[in-house]
Design an enzyme around this catalytic site. Structure first.
Site, PDB file in Angstrom:
ATOM      1  N   TYR A  67       0.860  -1.190   0.000  1.00  0.00           N
ATOM      2  CA  TYR A  67       0.000   0.000   0.000  1.00  0.00           C
ATOM      3  C   TYR A  67       0.886   1.226   0.000  1.00  0.00           C
ATOM      4  O   TYR A  67       1.850   1.304   0.769  1.00  0.00           O
ATOM      5  CB  TYR A  67      -0.890  -0.021   1.247  1.00  0.00           C
ATOM      6  CG  TYR A  67      -1.790   1.190   1.436  1.00  0.00           C
ATOM      7  CD1 TYR A  67      -1.570   2.071   2.489  1.00  0.00           C
ATOM      8  CD2 TYR A  67      -2.850   1.450   0.581  1.00  0.00           C
ATOM      9  CE1 TYR A  67      -2.393   3.178   2.677  1.00  0.00           C
ATOM     10  CE2 TYR A  67      -3.680   2.551   0.773  1.00  0.00           C
ATOM     11  CZ  TYR A  67      -3.444   3.412   1.827  1.00  0.00           C
ATOM     12  OH  TYR A  67      -4.262   4.518   2.016  1.00  0.00           O
ATOM     13  N   ASP A 127       9.232   2.660  -0.757  1.00  0.00           N
ATOM     14  CA  ASP A 127       8.240   3.314   0.104  1.00  0.00           C
ATOM     15  C   ASP A 127       8.573   2.917   1.548  1.00  0.00           C
ATOM     16  O   ASP A 127       8.190   1.839   2.009  1.00  0.00           O
ATOM     17  CB  ASP A 127       6.828   2.865  -0.283  1.00  0.00           C
ATOM     18  CG  ASP A 127       5.789   3.498   0.617  1.00  0.00           C
ATOM     19  OD1 ASP A 127       4.585   3.457   0.281  1.00  0.00           O
ATOM     20  OD2 ASP A 127       6.154   4.021   1.692  1.00  0.00           O
ATOM     21  N   LYS A 152       4.982   9.003   8.716  1.00  0.00           N
ATOM     22  CA  LYS A 152       4.890   8.460  10.073  1.00  0.00           C
ATOM     23  C   LYS A 152       5.968   9.013  11.015  1.00  0.00           C
ATOM     24  O   LYS A 152       5.901  10.155  11.443  1.00  0.00           O
ATOM     25  CB  LYS A 152       4.868   6.928  10.015  1.00  0.00           C
ATOM     26  CG  LYS A 152       3.634   6.418   9.223  1.00  0.00           C
ATOM     27  CD  LYS A 152       3.513   4.922   9.234  1.00  0.00           C
ATOM     28  CE  LYS A 152       2.484   4.453   8.249  1.00  0.00           C
ATOM     29  NZ  LYS A 152       1.098   4.522   8.717  1.00  0.00           N
TER      30      LYS A 152
HETATM   31  P1  KE4 Z   1      -0.655   8.237   4.718  1.00  0.00           P
HETATM   32  O1  KE4 Z   1      -1.193   8.954   3.503  1.00  0.00           O
HETATM   33  O2  KE4 Z   1      -1.746   7.438   5.419  1.00  0.00           O
HETATM   34  O3  KE4 Z   1       0.127   9.140   5.656  1.00  0.00           O
HETATM   35  O4  KE4 Z   1       0.455   7.187   4.196  1.00  0.00           O
HETATM   36  C1  KE4 Z   1       0.075   6.239   3.240  1.00  0.00           C
HETATM   37  C2  KE4 Z   1       1.041   5.071   3.317  1.00  0.00           C
HETATM   38  C3  KE4 Z   1       2.031   4.968   2.355  1.00  0.00           C
HETATM   39  N1  KE4 Z   1       2.924   3.959   2.382  1.00  0.00           N
HETATM   40  C4  KE4 Z   1       2.877   3.018   3.353  1.00  0.00           C
HETATM   41  C5  KE4 Z   1       3.882   1.908   3.341  1.00  0.00           C
HETATM   42  C6  KE4 Z   1       1.877   3.075   4.370  1.00  0.00           C
HETATM   43  O5  KE4 Z   1       1.836   2.115   5.324  1.00  0.00           O
HETATM   44  C7  KE4 Z   1       0.944   4.123   4.352  1.00  0.00           C
HETATM   45  C8  KE4 Z   1      -0.172   4.235   5.377  1.00  0.00           C
HETATM   46  N2  KE4 Z   1      -0.286   3.141   6.296  1.00  0.00           N
HETATM   47  C9  KE4 Z   1      -1.589   2.911   6.861  1.00  0.00           C
HETATM   48  C10 KE4 Z   1      -1.532   1.733   7.834  1.00  0.00           C
HETATM   49  N3  KE4 Z   1      -1.028   0.557   7.265  1.00  0.00           N
HETATM   50  C11 KE4 Z   1      -2.141   4.116   7.529  1.00  0.00           C
HETATM   51  C12 KE4 Z   1      -3.343   3.870   8.412  1.00  0.00           C
HETATM   52  C13 KE4 Z   1      -4.622   4.309   7.763  1.00  0.00           C
HETATM   53  O6  KE4 Z   1      -4.772   4.170   6.531  1.00  0.00           O
HETATM   54  O7  KE4 Z   1      -5.488   4.778   8.518  1.00  0.00           O
END
Ligand code: KE4
Length: 435
Positions: free
Chosen positions: A150, A245, A273
């Site tokens: 993701y 990523d 994060k």
């Molecule tokens: P954000 O746009 O949510 O800050 O980041 C997206 C993203 C991009 N790349 C990786 C590897 C990620 O894990 C994420 C976001 N992770 C999720 C949890 N696995 C965020 C939690 C959520 O979607 O509420």
């Protein structure tokens, strides 16, 4: 009149009912809604260290930790102090501050592949911008991503494999145009042959491979030996760019992220994060020749009102400055203790479980087969995970409300927290066995 048993979660239930009338699904991000584990999402009142307190006053050992940013735990005193001082100087200027330069230099020192850095406000923004740079630099439109990985919710990433693995991607979400998905190709994580097949079927058209070097979004799935190096070699041979990523793994797998652990140098890296310490920050960066394409240095447009926000930069700086070899040694020990304790609890209850662990990242998969990719992750019994999750919640432990997420430890977790978690897991596994 029969006494109605008062729910443990009365306040959260009340707050959730109100929220659902104005927020789609009652939440601002889907995984928070507990849809895959059942029950009412807990509304959080406060948190400190490794603990979180819900609106009903119940306290839990937290393994979500805001999905990864809080490597030092909730509300560390030093961070709160730094933020309070920064806020008194103003919360946002829409103009450059020295803080951005300082944090960018710290990032580049920890991850030398990031010769230039651009701050944004989320991991999604970081990943979508890095892909835009890769497409501009190579003048190619297609990208390769991996099933189960993701990279945020930009159109290009909400894609699944088409009818055949070699065909173009198709949207996983309404609202994503077929054209936007078509340029995204899917390969299988930890399977270099699947990458070779996709790349040879699209020779000369692929701008980049984007990968979570330690996958966290199908649950935790570490890379097989040679997988990341293999991607590097394919990208070099095919004149494609390698995008790591590291939104989860950055500063978590090590201070220099997965690229430091595995010794593979990407062309571009996405961060999020931890780099924001719990405030909204993402970043992308990499080779100077690529990043100099980004406006206003170059023609690739990308912008953001709150990019480099001084409060977020203050939080990010505090967090990365507090990273230490001692912290990573502690996190690795706690992660190993938690992983083996969960496995012991499952064995004692005769529940099939595979525990994947990497440093402070852990995922217990309710399946009897090893989990090395998306297909094997999907074999996990999500109903069993839901029973386990509710059993842990009832015993004061707050795991991620989804089988397909990583559990996050922090420097605020103590051995006694992990031991309490394992004790609760023995009981929750018996719940699973009895269900
Ligand atoms: P954000 O746009 O949510 O800050 O980041 C997206 C993203 C991009 N790349 C990786 C590897 C990620 O894990 C994420 C976001 N992770 C999720 C949890 N696995 C965020 C939690 C959520 O979607 O509420």
């Amino acid at each position: 009149m029969a006494r109605t048993t008062r729910s443990r979660y009365t306040q959260s239930e009340r707050l959730f009912a109100h929220a659902a009338r104005i927020l789609p699904g009652g939440v601002d991000s889907p995984v928070r809604a507990f849809r895959s584990v059942g029950g009412t999402p807990l509304f959080i009142a406060r948190a400190a260290g490794a603990r979180i307190e819900d609106a009903d006053g119940h306290v839990y050992v937290d393994y979500v930790m805001s999905w990864g940013p809080l490597i030092h735990g909730h509300a560390p005193k030093g961070l709160i102090k730094a933020l309070a001082e920064a806020a008194r100087r103003g919360t946002s200027f829409g103009a450059p501050t020295e803080l951005e330069t300082r944090l960018a230099h710290r990032v580049a020192m920890l991850m030398p592949s990031m010769e230039r850095v651009r701050f944004v406000s989320s991991g999604t923004e970081a990943a979508m911008s890095a892909v835009r740079v890769a497409r501009a630099a190579t003048r190619r439109d297609r990208i390769v991503k991996f099933e189960g990985c993701y990279h945020g919710h930009a159109d290009a990433f909400l894609v699944q494999a088409g009818s055949g693995a070699m065909t173009l991607g198709v949207p996983t979400s309404p609202g994503v145009p077929a054209a936007a998905a078509a340029d995204t190709l899917l390969a299988r994580y930890n399977d270099l042959e699947s990458v070779e097949r996709v790349v040879s079927a699209n020779r000369g058209q692929v701008a980049a491979i984007i990968v979570e070097p330690i996958a966290g979004n199908m649950g935790l799935v570490p890379p097989r030996d040679g997988f990341l190096q293999g991607l590097r070699e394919i990208c070099d041979r095919e004149q494609m760019l390698l995008v790591f990523d590291e939104v989860i793994s950055g500063f978590r797998a090590a201070s220099g992220g997965a690229q430091q652990v595995f010794g593979v140098r990407p062309d571009l890296t996405c961060l999020g994060k931890i780099i924001g310490g719990g405030l909204p920050v993402g970043a992308y960066g990499g080779r100077a020749d690529l990043m100099e394409l980004v406006a206003p240095a170059g023609p690739v447009y990308q912008a953001g009102t709150l990019s480099g926000n001084p409060l977020a930069m203050t939080a990010g700086l505090w967090c990365v400055m507090e990273l230490s070899p001692k912290l990573y040694r502690r996190l690795a020990k706690l992660g190993a203790r938690l992983a083996s304790g969960l496995a012991d609890a499952a064995r004692a209850a005769n529940v099939p479980l595979q525990v994947n662990a990497f440093g402070s990242l852990v995922t217990p998969f309710f399946t009897s087969q090893p989990v090395r990719d998306y297909q094997s992750a999907l074999a996990a019994d999500t109903r069993a995970y839901g029973t386990f999750f509710r059993g842990m919640l009832a015993r004061g432990i707050y795991p991620p409300p989804s089988q397909f997420e990583a559990w996050f430890l922090s420097g605020a977790h103590a051995e006694r927290d992990v031991d309490a978690t394992i004790k609760a897991a023995h009981a929750a596994m018996r719940d699973v066995a009895a269900s």
